[in-house]
Design a protein around this motif. Structure first.
Motif, short mmCIF file in Angstrom:
data_model
loop_
_atom_site.label_atom_id
_atom_site.label_comp_id
_atom_site.label_asym_id
_atom_site.label_seq_id
_atom_site.Cartn_x
_atom_site.Cartn_y
_atom_site.Cartn_z
N GLY A 221 -9.16 25.05 29.21
CA GLY A 221 -9.27 26.02 28.14
C GLY A 221 -8.09 25.94 27.18
N PRO A 222 -7.94 26.93 26.32
CA PRO A 222 -6.82 26.93 25.37
C PRO A 222 -5.48 26.82 26.08
N GLY A 223 -4.64 25.93 25.58
CA GLY A 223 -3.34 25.73 26.20
C GLY A 223 -3.40 25.00 27.53
N GLY A 224 -4.58 24.48 27.87
CA GLY A 224 -4.73 23.75 29.12
C GLY A 224 -4.99 24.63 30.33
N ALA A 225 -5.07 25.95 30.13
CA ALA A 225 -5.32 26.87 31.24
C ALA A 225 -6.82 27.10 31.38
N PRO A 226 -7.30 27.33 32.61
CA PRO A 226 -8.73 27.61 32.80
C PRO A 226 -9.15 28.86 32.02
N LEU A 227 -10.37 28.79 31.46
CA LEU A 227 -10.90 29.92 30.69
C LEU A 227 -12.25 30.34 31.23
N PRO A 228 -12.36 31.56 31.76
CA PRO A 228 -13.68 32.11 32.10
C PRO A 228 -14.24 32.81 30.87
N LEU A 229 -15.57 32.66 30.65
CA LEU A 229 -16.15 33.23 29.44
C LEU A 229 -17.61 33.57 29.69
N PHE A 230 -18.04 34.74 29.19
CA PHE A 230 -19.45 35.11 29.24
C PHE A 230 -19.91 35.53 27.86
N GLU A 231 -21.20 35.81 27.73
CA GLU A 231 -21.93 36.09 26.49
C GLU A 231 -22.24 34.76 25.78
N SER A 232 -23.54 34.45 25.67
CA SER A 232 -23.96 33.15 25.17
C SER A 232 -23.46 32.87 23.76
N GLY A 233 -23.44 33.88 22.89
CA GLY A 233 -22.97 33.66 21.53
C GLY A 233 -21.50 33.29 21.50
N ALA A 234 -20.70 34.00 22.29
CA ALA A 234 -19.27 33.69 22.36
C ALA A 234 -19.04 32.29 22.92
N ILE A 235 -19.85 31.91 23.91
CA ILE A 235 -19.71 30.57 24.50
C ILE A 235 -20.06 29.50 23.48
N LEU A 236 -21.12 29.72 22.69
CA LEU A 236 -21.49 28.74 21.67
C LEU A 236 -20.35 28.54 20.66
N ILE A 237 -19.76 29.62 20.20
CA ILE A 237 -18.65 29.51 19.25
C ILE A 237 -17.49 28.77 19.89
N TYR A 238 -17.18 29.12 21.13
CA TYR A 238 -16.06 28.48 21.83
C TYR A 238 -16.29 26.98 21.97
N LEU A 239 -17.48 26.58 22.42
CA LEU A 239 -17.76 25.16 22.62
C LEU A 239 -17.78 24.41 21.28
N ALA A 240 -18.28 25.06 20.23
CA ALA A 240 -18.26 24.44 18.91
C ALA A 240 -16.83 24.20 18.45
N ASP A 241 -15.96 25.19 18.64
CA ASP A 241 -14.57 25.03 18.24
C ASP A 241 -13.84 24.02 19.12
N LYS A 242 -14.18 23.99 20.38
CA LYS A 242 -13.53 23.07 21.32
C LYS A 242 -13.83 21.62 20.96
N THR A 243 -15.08 21.37 20.55
CA THR A 243 -15.51 20.00 20.28
C THR A 243 -15.50 19.64 18.81
N GLY A 244 -15.38 20.64 17.94
CA GLY A 244 -15.44 20.37 16.51
C GLY A 244 -16.83 20.00 16.03
N ARG A 245 -17.85 20.51 16.72
CA ARG A 245 -19.22 20.14 16.39
C ARG A 245 -20.10 21.38 16.22
N LEU A 246 -21.07 21.28 15.31
CA LEU A 246 -22.16 22.24 15.15
C LEU A 246 -21.73 23.61 14.64
N LEU A 247 -20.50 23.70 14.14
CA LEU A 247 -20.02 24.91 13.46
C LEU A 247 -18.86 24.49 12.58
N ALA A 248 -18.96 24.83 11.28
CA ALA A 248 -17.89 24.47 10.36
C ALA A 248 -16.57 25.07 10.83
N ARG A 249 -15.51 24.32 10.66
CA ARG A 249 -14.19 24.78 11.09
C ARG A 249 -13.69 25.94 10.25
#
Length: 232
Positions: free
Chosen positions: A80-108
């Protein structure tokens, strides 16, 4: 270095065979497949764990330690951010997180980012809850109710939402135009469920919404979508 996930109680019920990978706890429901499709689209390595509603897994202390709202999906990202494990729930929040993590499917940045999130919220606040209620009153226990006013209310609102989406898609390939985004990943599993699993296509007059049908067909033709729909 592989993160140590043993500090997270959920891993006692669902051991991580590959702790270096993102851990997904889910079922192939419309909300659940949002995340598996996103992971397949982005190519992130992950390990899927089935959370069985039949055995009440979502109410177990281990699952509640990750998501106190006892809903799927949820993730545990060892990187996760800073290399630490990140637990996350809520599908919308997860989609935003994964998009930001990979730089894909959501404008920066910029307007496109917020407009995509706007349509994600349209699904989260409108399409998901309304289609879900319609499913209850049409397919599940609610269909036994003699009073059809609740069902008809959700039919009318579902039709209204489909109309909004249909008009918006006119002249656009995807919700955001030419760009396929997390807004599509969030929305079209629910449309698929409405006319498929819920069997409510005729009830809502789905044949009228030709733009939605076109975009749904294109969505379901994507190989990553086909893989994601079958997980876990």
């Amino acid at each position: 270095m592989t993160a140590d996930l043993r500090a997270f109680p959920i891993t006692t019920k669902w051991p991580a065979l590959h702790p270096e990978r993102l851990q997904l706890y889910s079922l192939p429901t419309p909300n659940g497949v949002k995340v598996s499709i996103m992971l397949e689209e982005c190519g992130l390595p992950y390990e899927a764990h089935q959370v069985s509603f039949e055995t009440g897994d979502q109410l177990s202390p281990e699952f509640l330690s990750l998501n106190p709202n006892n809903k799927i999906p949820a993730i545990l990202d060892p990187d996760g951010p800073g290399g630490a494990p990140l637990p996350l729930f809520e599908s919308g929040a997860i989609l935003i997180y994964l998009a930001d993590k990979t730089g894909r499917l959501l404008a920066r940045e910029g307007a496109a980012r917020y407009q995509t999130i706007q349509w994600l919220m349209f699904q989260m606040g409108g399409i998901g809850p309304m289609f879900g209620q319609l499913g209850f009153f049409h397919k599940f226990a609610g269909r036994e109710y003699e009073d059809k006013r609740p069902r008809d209310r959700y039919v009318a609102e579902s039709r209204r939402l489909l109309g909004v989406l249909d008009r918006h898609l006119a002249g656009r390939d995807w919700i955001m135009g030419e760009a396929y985004t997390i807004a599509d990943i969030a929305t079209f599993p629910w449309v698929r469920n409405l006319i498929g699993y819920y069997g409510a296509g005729e009830l809502v007059g789905f044949a009228e919404f030709t733009q939605v049908q076109r975009a749904l067909d294109a969505f379901l033709a994507r190989p990553a979508v086909q893989r994601g729909l079958a997980i876990p």
